[in-house]
Design an enzyme around this catalytic site. Structure first.
Site, PDB file in Angstrom:
ATOM      1  N   HIS A  83      -4.805   8.426   8.617  1.00  0.00           N
ATOM      2  CA  HIS A  83      -5.040   8.670   6.774  1.00  0.00           C
ATOM      3  C   HIS A  83      -6.091  10.363   7.684  1.00  0.00           C
ATOM      4  O   HIS A  83      -6.288  11.237   6.749  1.00  0.00           O
ATOM      5  CB  HIS A  83      -6.371   7.998   6.927  1.00  0.00           C
ATOM      6  CG  HIS A  83      -6.453   7.183   5.621  1.00  0.00           C
ATOM      7  ND1 HIS A  83      -5.874   6.838   5.123  1.00  0.00           N
ATOM      8  CD2 HIS A  83      -6.065   6.028   6.365  1.00  0.00           C
ATOM      9  CE1 HIS A  83      -5.407   5.471   4.564  1.00  0.00           C
ATOM     10  NE2 HIS A  83      -5.767   4.918   5.554  1.00  0.00           N
ATOM     11  N   HIS A 138      -3.077   3.699  12.468  1.00  0.00           N
ATOM     12  CA  HIS A 138      -2.818   3.458  10.878  1.00  0.00           C
ATOM     13  C   HIS A 138      -4.641   5.091  10.096  1.00  0.00           C
ATOM     14  O   HIS A 138      -4.138   5.810   9.076  1.00  0.00           O
ATOM     15  CB  HIS A 138      -3.436   1.913  10.434  1.00  0.00           C
ATOM     16  CG  HIS A 138      -3.403   2.193   8.666  1.00  0.00           C
ATOM     17  ND1 HIS A 138      -2.936   1.582   8.146  1.00  0.00           N
ATOM     18  CD2 HIS A 138      -5.032   2.834   8.281  1.00  0.00           C
ATOM     19  CE1 HIS A 138      -3.156   1.415   6.999  1.00  0.00           C
ATOM     20  NE2 HIS A 138      -3.852   2.155   6.410  1.00  0.00           N
ATOM     21  N   GLU A 139      -5.751   4.435  10.948  1.00  0.00           N
ATOM     22  CA  GLU A 139      -6.666   6.115  11.036  1.00  0.00           C
ATOM     23  C   GLU A 139      -6.752   6.379  10.748  1.00  0.00           C
ATOM     24  O   GLU A 139      -7.213   7.866  10.215  1.00  0.00           O
ATOM     25  CB  GLU A 139      -8.004   4.568  11.503  1.00  0.00           C
ATOM     26  CG  GLU A 139      -8.468   3.571  10.830  1.00  0.00           C
ATOM     27  CD  GLU A 139      -8.033   2.991   9.735  1.00  0.00           C
ATOM     28  OE1 GLU A 139      -8.765   3.970   8.875  1.00  0.00           O
ATOM     29  OE2 GLU A 139      -7.966   2.091   9.031  1.00  0.00           O
ATOM     30  N   GLY A 196     -11.115  -1.178   9.152  1.00  0.00           N
ATOM     31  CA  GLY A 196     -10.571   0.293   9.402  1.00  0.00           C
ATOM     32  C   GLY A 196     -10.423   1.142   8.508  1.00  0.00           C
ATOM     33  O   GLY A 196     -10.895   0.702   7.279  1.00  0.00           O
ATOM     34  N   GLN A 217     -10.994   8.636   2.917  1.00  0.00           N
ATOM     35  CA  GLN A 217     -11.270   7.631   2.022  1.00  0.00           C
ATOM     36  C   GLN A 217     -12.203   7.274   1.167  1.00  0.00           C
ATOM     37  O   GLN A 217     -12.521   6.514   0.535  1.00  0.00           O
ATOM     38  CB  GLN A 217     -11.043   6.149   2.676  1.00  0.00           C
ATOM     39  CG  GLN A 217      -9.106   6.043   3.815  1.00  0.00           C
ATOM     40  CD  GLN A 217      -9.043   4.265   3.955  1.00  0.00           C
ATOM     41  OE1 GLN A 217      -9.182   3.998   5.427  1.00  0.00           O
ATOM     42  NE2 GLN A 217      -8.899   3.912   3.125  1.00  0.00           N
ATOM     43  N   CYS A 250      -4.539  -1.422   2.831  1.00  0.00           N
ATOM     44  CA  CYS A 250      -5.126  -0.261   2.923  1.00  0.00           C
ATOM     45  C   CYS A 250      -5.943  -0.567   2.108  1.00  0.00           C
ATOM     46  O   CYS A 250      -5.483  -0.455   1.159  1.00  0.00           O
ATOM     47  CB  CYS A 250      -4.189   1.451   2.903  1.00  0.00           C
ATOM     48  SG  CYS A 250      -5.378   2.478   2.862  1.00  0.00           S
ATOM     49  N   LEU A 251      -7.402  -0.078   2.088  1.00  0.00           N
ATOM     50  CA  LEU A 251      -8.010  -0.751   1.321  1.00  0.00           C
ATOM     51  C   LEU A 251      -8.575   0.711  -0.182  1.00  0.00           C
ATOM     52  O   LEU A 251      -8.554   0.508  -0.724  1.00  0.00           O
ATOM     53  CB  LEU A 251      -9.949   0.339   1.748  1.00  0.00           C
ATOM     54  CG  LEU A 251     -10.405  -0.955   2.866  1.00  0.00           C
ATOM     55  CD1 LEU A 251     -11.823  -1.093   3.344  1.00  0.00           C
ATOM     56  CD2 LEU A 251     -10.229  -2.231   1.931  1.00  0.00           C
TER      57      LEU A 251
HETATM   58 NI    NI Z   1      -5.959   2.554   5.274  1.00  0.00          NI
END
Ligand code: NI
Length: 184
Positions: free
Chosen positions: A144, A140-141, A45, A50, A98-99
């Site tokens: 953000h 999760h996304e 995701g 991000q 998470c990236l």
């Molecule tokens: Ni994330």
């Protein structure tokens, strides 16, 4: 184009993102670039904040999880202006990463089911219910877009234990095997 991933400690990750309209400049290319960026960093995701854009858009490709959940065999989607309007089911722990927070994986408690309204890449509206892995990554996304990160949802004890690591990360001391940037 592969975007660098914005790293924890960059204030822009804390913005509440804005909805977009169908005439948002270069939207089809942006969505493609977000999928390419996510795939290049082996993510499932990626949310627009991000890559430094405070707009309500995220992409998910959950196909790597199809072994565990066959319903995800073709789950690759863009979510525009999403609204999670119901969270239900039991609270469950799941190990998240998470990236934007490289090298940290922690168990996060979230409800197992969500109902979400969103627009797809053609601005067609959908109203769907998800559970399992899909509900997990969607939540999760979605966080953000609200300026939240999974590390905010840890117990006070886990957060204390991670404090110095996160402080170091926000000063640029971290390792990632994909393109990243800190934006102060
Ligand atoms: Ni994330």
């Amino acid at each position: 184009m592969i975007y660098p991933i914005v790293i924890y400690g960059s204030p822009m990750l804390r913005n509440v993102s804005e909805p977009i309209t169908a005439d948002y400049p270069g939207l089809p290319q942006l969505i493609k670039d977000m999928f390419d960026t996510m795939h290049a960093s082996d993510g499932v995701g990626l949310a627009a904040p991000q890559i430094g854009k405070s707009i309500r858009l995220f992409v998910i490709d959950a196909r790597p999880w199809a072994d565990e959940d066959p319903r995800l065999a073709d789950f690759t989607k863009a979510f525009i202006n999403p609204e999670i309007y119901e969270r239900f089911g039991d609270e469950e722990l799941f190990n998240e990463g998470c990236l934007s927070v490289p090298g940290i994986h922690e168990d996060v408690s979230r409800p197992t089911k969500v109902k979400i309204r969103y627009l797809d890449e053609n601005f067609v509206e959908h109203d769907e219910e998800y559970d399992g892995y899909a509900a997990r990554v969607i939540q999760h996304e979605y966080d953000h877009l609200e300026g939240k990160m999974f590390v905010d949802r840890l117990s006070p004890l886990r957060r204390t234990l991670l404090k110095s690591k996160l402080a170091a990360m926000s000063k640029g001391r971290y390792k990632a095997d994909y393109k990243t940037k800190l934006v102060k």
